[in-house]
Scaffold this motif. Sequence first.
Motif, short mmCIF file in Angstrom:
data_model
loop_
_atom_site.label_atom_id
_atom_site.label_comp_id
_atom_site.label_asym_id
_atom_site.label_seq_id
_atom_site.Cartn_x
_atom_site.Cartn_y
_atom_site.Cartn_z
N TRP A 1 -9.70 45.74 -10.30
CA TRP A 1 -10.83 45.95 -11.20
C TRP A 1 -11.80 46.95 -10.59
O TRP A 1 -11.90 47.06 -9.36
CB TRP A 1 -11.56 44.61 -11.44
CG TRP A 1 -10.68 43.62 -12.13
CD1 TRP A 1 -9.73 42.82 -11.54
CD2 TRP A 1 -10.62 43.34 -13.51
NE1 TRP A 1 -9.09 42.07 -12.49
CE2 TRP A 1 -9.63 42.37 -13.72
CE3 TRP A 1 -11.32 43.82 -14.62
CZ2 TRP A 1 -9.31 41.86 -14.97
CZ3 TRP A 1 -11.02 43.32 -15.87
CH2 TRP A 1 -10.02 42.35 -16.04
N GLN A 2 -12.54 47.65 -11.43
CA GLN A 2 -13.51 48.63 -10.95
C GLN A 2 -14.62 47.98 -10.14
O GLN A 2 -15.21 48.63 -9.28
CB GLN A 2 -14.09 49.42 -12.12
CG GLN A 2 -13.10 50.35 -12.75
CD GLN A 2 -13.67 51.07 -13.95
OE1 GLN A 2 -14.80 50.84 -14.39
NE2 GLN A 2 -12.88 51.96 -14.52
N SER A 3 -14.91 46.72 -10.41
CA SER A 3 -15.94 46.00 -9.66
C SER A 3 -15.69 44.50 -9.78
O SER A 3 -15.03 44.06 -10.73
CB SER A 3 -17.33 46.33 -10.20
OG SER A 3 -17.52 45.72 -11.46
N PRO A 4 -16.23 43.71 -8.86
CA PRO A 4 -16.12 42.25 -9.00
C PRO A 4 -16.75 41.77 -10.31
O PRO A 4 -16.24 40.83 -10.93
CB PRO A 4 -16.88 41.71 -7.79
CG PRO A 4 -16.88 42.81 -6.79
CD PRO A 4 -16.89 44.08 -7.60
N GLU A 5 -17.82 42.41 -10.73
CA GLU A 5 -18.50 41.99 -11.97
C GLU A 5 -17.59 42.12 -13.19
O GLU A 5 -17.62 41.26 -14.08
CB GLU A 5 -19.79 42.80 -12.16
CG GLU A 5 -20.87 42.49 -11.14
CD GLU A 5 -20.61 43.09 -9.75
OE1 GLU A 5 -21.12 42.50 -8.77
OE2 GLU A 5 -19.89 44.10 -9.66
N HIS A 6 -16.78 43.18 -13.22
CA HIS A 6 -15.83 43.32 -14.33
C HIS A 6 -14.84 42.15 -14.33
O HIS A 6 -14.51 41.59 -15.37
CB HIS A 6 -15.07 44.64 -14.23
CG HIS A 6 -15.88 45.83 -14.63
ND1 HIS A 6 -16.35 46.73 -13.71
CD2 HIS A 6 -16.30 46.25 -15.83
CE1 HIS A 6 -17.02 47.67 -14.34
NE2 HIS A 6 -17.02 47.40 -15.63
N TRP A 7 -14.35 41.80 -13.14
CA TRP A 7 -13.44 40.66 -13.03
C TRP A 7 -14.12 39.38 -13.49
O TRP A 7 -13.56 38.61 -14.23
CB TRP A 7 -12.92 40.54 -11.60
CG TRP A 7 -12.46 39.15 -11.25
CD1 TRP A 7 -13.00 38.31 -10.33
CD2 TRP A 7 -11.35 38.43 -11.82
NE1 TRP A 7 -12.32 37.12 -10.29
CE2 TRP A 7 -11.30 37.16 -11.22
CE3 TRP A 7 -10.41 38.72 -12.81
CZ2 TRP A 7 -10.35 36.21 -11.53
CZ3 TRP A 7 -9.46 37.76 -13.14
CH2 TRP A 7 -9.43 36.53 -12.51
N TYR A 8 -15.36 39.15 -13.05
CA TYR A 8 -16.08 37.92 -13.41
C TYR A 8 -16.24 37.81 -14.92
O TYR A 8 -16.12 36.71 -15.48
CB TYR A 8 -17.44 37.85 -12.73
CG TYR A 8 -17.40 37.85 -11.22
CD1 TYR A 8 -16.35 37.26 -10.53
CD2 TYR A 8 -18.41 38.45 -10.49
CE1 TYR A 8 -16.31 37.27 -9.14
CE2 TYR A 8 -18.38 38.46 -9.10
CZ TYR A 8 -17.32 37.87 -8.43
OH TYR A 8 -17.29 37.88 -7.07
#
Length: 101
Positions: free
Chosen positions: A57-64
């Motif tokens: 994912w581009q960032s952990p926030e996108h995954w979350y």
Amino acid sequence: MIAKILIKRRFKEGKTPQILSLLNDLRSRAMHQPGYIYGETLSKKGFPLNLIVISTWQSPEHWYEWRDSQERRQLESILELYQTRPTDYEEFLLGFPLSSE
């Protein structure tokens, strides 16, 4: 920062077509989520019902956002019916941190 998510599952025997269909559906839907880059599924040598999915994912926030979505939770709850234990998640960030914070 790029996030790599390891998703470990152990499935029961005898339901391979249903499991593969659900996993394909989950991957297909993840591919349309903001921030999803790619994923791969690995099976353990000698234990094909032990799978690890590595999603990027581009960032952990996108995954979350995807992890916590109603759409994903519904599919995950169905997959859990075919598992011998709960799904295990590990989150990693690409690179080496410059500080311990």
